[in-house]
Design an enzyme around this catalytic site. Structure first.
Site, PDB file in Angstrom:
ATOM      1  N   ASN A 129     -53.118  24.245  96.412  1.00  0.00           N
ATOM      2  CA  ASN A 129     -53.555  23.607  97.664  1.00  0.00           C
ATOM      3  C   ASN A 129     -54.022  24.639  98.696  1.00  0.00           C
ATOM      4  O   ASN A 129     -54.293  24.305  99.838  1.00  0.00           O
ATOM      5  CB  ASN A 129     -52.439  22.734  98.257  1.00  0.00           C
ATOM      6  N   HIS A 132     -52.241  27.312  99.732  1.00  0.00           N
ATOM      7  CA  HIS A 132     -51.213  27.970 100.543  1.00  0.00           C
ATOM      8  C   HIS A 132     -51.110  29.462 100.186  1.00  0.00           C
ATOM      9  O   HIS A 132     -51.393  29.875  99.067  1.00  0.00           O
ATOM     10  CB  HIS A 132     -49.853  27.262 100.454  1.00  0.00           C
ATOM     11  N   GLU A 138     -48.374  25.922 104.154  1.00  0.00           N
ATOM     12  CA  GLU A 138     -49.021  24.772 103.543  1.00  0.00           C
ATOM     13  C   GLU A 138     -50.200  24.311 104.402  1.00  0.00           C
ATOM     14  O   GLU A 138     -50.267  24.637 105.593  1.00  0.00           O
ATOM     15  CB  GLU A 138     -48.002  23.625 103.414  1.00  0.00           C
ATOM     16  N   ASP A 145     -41.561  34.899 101.415  1.00  0.00           N
ATOM     17  CA  ASP A 145     -40.904  33.616 101.675  1.00  0.00           C
ATOM     18  C   ASP A 145     -39.639  33.451 100.848  1.00  0.00           C
ATOM     19  O   ASP A 145     -39.352  34.236  99.939  1.00  0.00           O
ATOM     20  CB  ASP A 145     -41.883  32.456 101.415  1.00  0.00           C
TER      21      ASP A 145
HETATM   22  P1  PGA Z   1     -48.115  30.920  91.061  1.00  0.00           P
HETATM   23  O1  PGA Z   1     -47.804  30.615  92.590  1.00  0.00           O
HETATM   24  O2  PGA Z   1     -48.413  32.376  90.965  1.00  0.00           O
HETATM   25  O3  PGA Z   1     -46.835  30.537  90.381  1.00  0.00           O
HETATM   26  O4  PGA Z   1     -49.276  30.061  90.677  1.00  0.00           O
HETATM   27  C1  PGA Z   1     -48.702  31.022  93.556  1.00  0.00           C
HETATM   28  C2  PGA Z   1     -48.346  30.344  94.845  1.00  0.00           C
HETATM   29  O5  PGA Z   1     -47.952  29.163  94.826  1.00  0.00           O
HETATM   30  O6  PGA Z   1     -48.486  30.983  95.901  1.00  0.00           O
END
Ligand code: PGA
Length: 228
Positions: free
Chosen positions: A122, A124, A129, A53
Site C-alpha cells: 500500500n 507504506h 500507512e 518501527d
Molecule cells: P516486506 O515488507 O519486505 O515483508 O514485503 C515491507 C514492508 O511492509 O515495509
C-alpha cells in the site's frame, strides 16, 4: 547490491548511524552483511542503529517483534554493541514518551547516515500507512487491515497480529542523509512505480521520497517491471 551499499557506508564511516528495517525483503541483505563481517570485511563495533518501527504490545522477546527479528537476523551474529541498537519501545501506553525519547536519541547520535526502507504493497514506509497528512515524528499508528493481512503470514493467525505499531514519522525518515529503498517480487511492481513516478501524496507515503536528495532504489526484475 543493497548490502554492498550499507557495507560501504560502514567501511567508510565505522561509527556511522544506520537506520534499519524489518520485513522479508531485507533478510538476504542482513545475511550478506553477516557474511561480510565473518569474512573480516566490516566491523559493527562502533555502529549505532535505529529501527523504523515496532508492534505495540509485543515485548522484544516475542518472536514476531521487530527487536527479536533484528537480533535474530543481524545483531546476534556481528560485533555490534546491543546498547547502541535502538528499536521503538512497543510496550506500555506512553506514546508521547516513546516518541520524544526516540527522536531525541536519533538527534543525539548525530542523525541517521543511511536509512534502509522496504515498501508495503500500500506504499507504506516504516508503518506510515496511507493517510491524509504526512506524519512528522515517531508516533503510534493503527495498522490497516491490508497490512495486518500481509503480515499475518508470519503469525499463527491474523487474530494475533497487533492492531497498532510505533513508527518513525515521515519527517524522521526524510531527515536521514541517504535513503536505500529495497523491493522484490511482482507484488511490489505497481506500488514501486506509483511511489517513484506518481503524484507525491500521503495516500502513497513512499512517494515523499521523490523530494529526498539522495535516494538509492534496489529492485529485482519483477518489482522493477513497471518502471521505464
Ligand atoms: P516486506 O515488507 O519486505 O515483508 O514485503 C515491507 C514492508 O511492509 O515495509
Amino acid at each position: 547490491m543493497a548490502a554492498d551499499v550499507i557495507a560501504t557506508c560502514v567501511a567508510e564511516k565505522p561509527n556511522c548511524v544506520l537506520g534499519l528495517a524489518t520485513g522479508t525483503t531485507p533478510i538476504g541483505l542482513y545475511a550478506d552483511l553477516v557474511s561480510d563481517y565473518k569474512a573480516g570485511k566490516i566491523s559493527f563495533a562502533n555502529v549505532t542503529s535505529f529501527n523504523l518501527d515496532e508492534y505495540v504490545g509485543l515485548a522484544g522477546t516475542h518472536p514476531q517483534s521487530y527487536r527479536y527479528f533484528m537480533n535474530d537476523n543481524l545483531f546476534d551474529h556481528v560485533d555490534i554493541d546491543k546498547a547502541r541498537t535502538h528499536v521503538p519501545d512497543g510496550t506500555g501506553d506512553d506514546d508521547q514518551r516513546v516518541s520524544d525519547e526516540y527522536e531525541a536519541a536519533i538527534r543525539e547520535a548525530g542523525g541517521v547516515d543511511i536509512q534502509l526502507l522496504g515498501i508495503g504493497p500500500n506504499g507504506h514506509i516504516g508503518f506510515n500507512e496511507p493517510c491524509d497528512e504526512f506524519p512528522v515524528r515517531t508516533h503510534r499508528v493503527e495498522l490497516t487491515e491490508s497490512t495486518r493481512k500481509a503480515n499475518s503470514r508470519l503469525f499463527d493467525s491474523i487474530d494475533e497480529v497487533p492492531h497498532f505499531a510505533r513508527t518513525m514519522g515521515i519527517g524522521t525518515i526524510m531527515r536521514a542523509r541517504k535513503i536505500l529503498l529495497v523491493a522484490s517480487g511482482a507484488g511490489k511492481a505497481e506500488i514501486v512505480r506509483k511511489a517513484l513516478y506518481g503524484p507525491v501524496t500521503p495516500r502513497v507515503p513512499a512517494s515523499i521520497l521523490q523530494f529526498h536528495p539522495d535516494v538509492t532504489v534496489v529492485v529485482d526484475a519483477e518489482a522493477g517491471s513497471r518502471l521505464d
